[in-house]
Design an enzyme around this catalytic site. Structure first.
Site, PDB file in Angstrom:
ATOM      1  CG  ASP A  55      12.880  -1.275  14.351  1.00 41.47           C
ATOM      2  OD1 ASP A  55      11.759  -1.336  14.645  1.00 41.47           O
ATOM      3  OD2 ASP A  55      13.657  -2.443  14.017  1.00 41.47           O
TER       4      ASP A  55
ATOM      5  CG  ASP B 120       9.192   0.523   5.323  1.00 44.61           C
ATOM      6  OD1 ASP B 120       9.533  -0.497   5.681  1.00 44.61           O
ATOM      7  OD2 ASP B 120       8.293   0.245   4.562  1.00 44.61           O
TER       8      ASP B 120
ATOM      9  CB  SER C 228      -8.975  -7.291   0.304  1.00 35.40           C
ATOM     10  OG  SER C 228      -9.502  -8.156   1.418  1.00 35.40           O
TER      11      SER C 228
ATOM     12  NE  ARG D  88     -12.169 -12.516   4.295  1.00 35.96           N
ATOM     13  CZ  ARG D  88     -11.175 -11.456   4.195  1.00 35.96           C
ATOM     14  NH1 ARG D  88     -10.367 -11.501   3.341  1.00 35.96           N
ATOM     15  NH2 ARG D  88     -11.053 -10.624   5.143  1.00 35.96           N
TER      16      ARG D  88
ATOM     17  N   GLY E 182       3.038   1.864   8.647  1.00 33.75           N
ATOM     18  CA  GLY E 182       4.171   0.991   8.978  1.00 33.75           C
ATOM     19  C   GLY E 182       3.965  -0.310  10.190  1.00 33.75           C
TER      20      GLY E 182
ATOM     21  CG  LEU F 173      -1.852  -1.281   1.246  1.00 31.99           C
ATOM     22  CD1 LEU F 173      -2.976  -0.798   2.271  1.00 31.99           C
ATOM     23  CD2 LEU F 173      -2.603  -1.308  -0.035  1.00 31.99           C
TER      24      LEU F 173
ATOM     25  CB  SER G 280      -6.655  -4.853  10.148  1.00 28.60           C
ATOM     26  OG  SER G 280      -6.875  -5.724   9.317  1.00 28.60           O
ATOM     27  CG  ASN G 281     -10.571  -7.097   7.265  1.00 31.19           C
ATOM     28  OD1 ASN G 281     -10.764  -8.552   7.588  1.00 31.19           O
ATOM     29  ND2 ASN G 281      -9.703  -6.925   6.296  1.00 31.19           N
TER      30      ASN G 281
ATOM     31  CE1 TYR H 261      -1.702  -6.181  10.762  1.00 31.69           C
ATOM     32  CE2 TYR H 261      -3.937  -7.350   9.723  1.00 31.69           C
ATOM     33  CZ  TYR H 261      -2.839  -6.250   9.759  1.00 31.69           C
ATOM     34  OH  TYR H 261      -3.099  -5.082   8.997  1.00 31.69           O
TER      35      TYR H 261
END
Lengths: 269, 269, 269, 269, 269, 269
Positions: free
Chosen positions: A54, A37, A168, A177, A75, A18, A114-115, A139
């Site tokens: 980091d 990153d 997604s 899905r 990140g 992404l 996130s879902n 996660y």
């Protein structure tokens, strides 16, 4: 036309899928785009600045945040896996990020949630942003943590955050899905832009999806963000059905919104 | 094509900004449009009839209402200010209007309520018609009173009312807040038309807004009215952003839906 | 009479204030009570077994959990403070505990969560277990994490957990806020007993409070637990009022449910 | 393009108005369409198979169901009338149908329920699928029974059902009420197709209506079905208003969603 | 023992039925009780101060409020009747009271609202404080106005108010309806005491009723007030049934919570 | 003292377990108690009248109902079993009963519904009367039908019904599940008495349970009935635990509220 609402915008996780999709698109939103990153991001292009960090390193994160007006935080670990790295990048790392934002006066964050925060709801249910978290793994759990942490930084310090529960986000939906969960890259950019520019964001949770016919998510609590999807998975529907077989309704990956994540692990650290 | 559903329609407050915007448009809804205000309305045009009245004068209001089939009530004080005039025009005046409607058998009213009935909700919240009133001043309070009074006349006497919580109805949105609250004159007319013609109106509260991307209001309890907005503030968005600066999130006028009204007053009567 | 529902029950955090209060009481619930803490617990008394462990040490936690039928988990940091120790004991430590429970087949956990998970609700609001988390600091955030983590272990592995959002469990209420939040030691024991013995626990959130007249919490979603409080802060009310002064309503510690925690920190790690 | 998701699809009630409308359309959804009714269906056309059956005859229903992958069940009494025939066709008949589905392993049913399940809600109310049933007669009651029966076969045996509460499915709306309730034949087909092809259907209740401006029904709990209406009653609005007079608001047939059904009967058996 | 939480407490409407019932009782709550009404209150007793005032007279109200720490406001019209006096005492009068409170820094008010704010709900319904107002007359409407006005003074100026929707406060219940609505004088005093002493009141609506078996009201949103009823209408039940006949369920006074008020009027002013 | 509210009360199913328990108790509620069942009821005692009837026989039911003022309907099949007898007694039989009530002007019915209407909710959930039906078999389904049928007779004909979802009414709780569902015979009588005597019943659903510590049901929508339980399963708790073993949480009979019913059948008719 996108509004250049910010002088210097930080994009973390810029090396990921992404991140790459947004690297060009977000230049429309700011004068300078600071990219970060843990891994190499190549040379800085026009409008760009690069600062590797980091997330578990508080000092590096502090430096990364200093001088920006807003943050798009992609990140950290973005798939299910052992808890150790997730603890470092997504939990300690997020704490570091918000501490830096607090110290440097950054007042708006778009947080890639996130879902998988709600992956244990069923695919026949519709949920909104107030449905209690039902994470489908470490996660998803770390993203639930991030939503709660950002709520605290809003209630206590007034830092506004949009927690974008990304479905997604790929060039196109890969399976049945994803017809429900798909978020085009352009819609992802539209959504982030809305979060960055709406006059009052508050602390908001918004599901990141395109205008798909089948969906499990209700964004009615995020109307103040003003996101309007313009893409839809529907144009891919016949092709996806043609190349995939009917789902097995006894499979938890089919029953639950989280898909395959609900069966992943346990992982040895 | 608009349906001429009424023989004689009364428009109060015809001299005000919205009254002027509706004077021509509402002729499509009726055979005769009776116009009223406290101040001069000029000569009666075609299809028009003019009857001046002070809303606090019960006899004048009674005469104004006699002979009409329906009422679009915009009259009264329409901005925040001292309580005295609001008490006369918006509280006593509204009582006079409904008493006249009761006596003369008028069965449907479109009442210009206001978003200031709920002005103390936050700009990051979405509310619907069932959210308890949180008026942002004496004006909003008088409109909350009107909503409750019309509920009584429905429950007791069967007079149907649509309480239209008008957002910001101007030729175009003037600032960032109005991107959320804007209601074009044509959409205002469409909404009033829907209220006048839907078969069963009941007592309904509906937020008056165009199809704006950013919004704080949910009209899902007013689906039976059949209002479909066709305009949107979105075409003005870039221009508004270009000529205004980023909002100060510590300012109550930015935090709350009522905007500047939440800071107005107190006024000496 | 309390039912001895378990053969071997593990009590973590046994050296702390609540641990000490429960050490004797929980012997009624089991044949053997295994006590654990990071610090010395003295000699094992009758029915007791002692196994010290640092929660951040996965191997030690694994050994601590092996062989028990159920866990009462009070261990970890129990006040607001720097994030580092909270991360170790309350986040990593809790992960270690549930991983050990999963591996050893322990199927029921009573987890000491906290009212600080929802500390940023107002003292004039009543919330239930479905109200979204609004943690008032790093401690409350870590407890929100624990609630979500235990939800995952229930959805994925069927481990039942009662998340007990303990109010203020002391010999008696110390101030006016604690009149609302007080939980007597005996009621704490009653609540834990109910969690350990109700036939079906599922994953439940229950507010830990005595039968106080003033309260902010609604336990209606935890009726299946069967907790009935028998104590009340009300007998202390006059004394508390007599020795404290009227609260300052402009103080966040008075406005919000979390009390003083909402103003603590930030802490340097 | 519609997806041919099924090998052999059963359509019951094929001789009725909707059955005739769907006979051709449903051939796009399957390799073979088995048609059934109590009365003659003429000769089998291409892709067709015909098996007559009386729904109250368990053996005939068993034979009718054997060998199909999915069922679109329109059969039975479809208007208000004496209870005897409704009991036989809609109650006993539905039991026979689901028993046959259970025995033969049919896993998905589209059940023609009706807006008369909730006919005693008012025309000024919006309801969703969770609103308690308020049937307006024996017909609506039998459909409420069918919704509950199919819920049982889902909870116990995993048979998925979409209960489609059909509004008014005719070539065009006949009166002002039907402007709200109209469902075009093409939208009916789109809706059934969505029910047959969505990956996970569960047990769902969905209101069958086109994209009409005025509506009383909220399909937000059926988003996972992915139905998108493409027709609207609005194009018929002016014509309907022109040929009908204003409704009498004291008439129960106007007040309640069920229209004339709320006044039908009682019938002698 | 009641806590003397206030130095000087104002009781308005002290000459009315409830005023008389509270005149002695409220002395336990304060050092000095200032009594006010429009009509004579006799001589000041111990702990008492008397200041007559017409609520519509802003100057008199200002004087009446000056110097007190809290207000129990029972004053104004307390039954259904012509709108004129209600407008003066309950609408203009309440505005005058809150303006005086704002100017003189009074921070807590107990406002005698009424069950007639929601009198048009049915006697078979249970409502809570968030149910939209459905006033049953001009009196109930004026109390709805008072609730909204006090909400404004809280949102804008931080003045806390408890709106006590008093049911039927008499020595004992007079009819079957009052078995549900009865509030003993002692419970009324307990409720007012709770409102005056709870640490944080906010803006709250609470139904004033004793612990009656039959009830229509849910006080779960007022738990922070800490009101515990100790009386009950149940001891009067058999006697009330014996001397009254079965209600006529077609009578609006029986169907609706407001009882006879729902049929009162219209009144000529 | 119970109030003799009715002249002639009909009790159906008088030969069953609950019928026997109520036969004496209900004499306190009426002048004459008419008893009915399909099987012999012995001789009529004092205050008694006996009329046997098969519920599926419309004429017999009509005669049974003629001349009574109210009905307590326990008749019909009361356990899970083949559909045929349930269809006859509980579906056709109930229709016959309400038709007779309509014809003879009986205005109040207490209908013995069942917790099996919602047997497929989990034992860790709390539901109220608005939770959609999730019947656990044909018996529960027939009771759901009865609730909907009685709703119709209320909406259309004004016949009031209390649907009492009886838990487990036995002399004492037999197992751990019944600790939650137990309803003593005396509490059953108290509940029926409340339904028969409350001034306004409307159409209400109420869970029939004693004051048990563990419960899954919330009767807050039935407060207008005024039922107050005086018994509790808690006194049996230790004994029940002592003679039963810990439940197997993988057993549907333990997971779901319906207990063993959720696994019964399918039955051949």
């Amino acid at each position: 036309m996108t509004i250049k609402a910010h002088e210097k915008l930080l994009l973390t996780g810029a090396a990921g899928g992404l991140g790459q999709a947004l690297r060009e698109r977000l230049k429309a939103n700011c004068a300078t785009l600071r990219l970060s990153d843990r891994v190499s991001l190549g040379d800085a292009g026009s409008q760009e600045e690069i600062m590797l960090a980091d997330l578990a390193d508080a000092a590096a994160v502090d430096a990364m945040v200093q001088g920006v007006d807003a943050i798009v935080h992609l990140g950290g670990v973005s798939v299910e896996g052992p808890f150790g790295p997730i603890l470092q990048a997504n939990i300690l790392g997020l704490y570091n990020l918000y501490e830096a934002a607090r110290k440097h006066g950054v007042k708006r964050v778009v947080f890639a949630s996130s879902n998988h925060v709600t992956g244990f709801y069923r695919q026949s249910e519709t949920i909104n942003a107030d449905a209690p978290a039902r994470p489908d793994g470490m996660y998803g759990l770390s993203k639930a943590f991030g939503e709660d942490l950002s709520r605290f930084y809003f209630d206590r310090y007034g830092i506004e955050t949009a927690c974008v529960r990304i479905g997604s986000s790929f060039p196109e939906p890969k399976d049945r899905r994803m017809l429900a969960t798909w978020l085009s890259f352009d819609d992802l950019h539209r959504l982030i832009t809305a979060c960055l520019t709406t006059p009052v964001l508050g602390h908001s949770i918004v599901f990141g999806m395109s205008d798909n016919a089948v969906t499990w998510w209700d964004n009615s609590r995020a109307r103040h963000i003003g996101y309007v999807a313009r893409d839809s998975s529907d144009i891919f529907r016949d092709a996806v059905y043609a190349r995939t077989s009917a789902p097995d309704l006894t499979d938890p990956a089919v029953q639950f919104q989280g898909g395959g994540f609900v069966k992943a692990g346990p992982f040895a650290d």
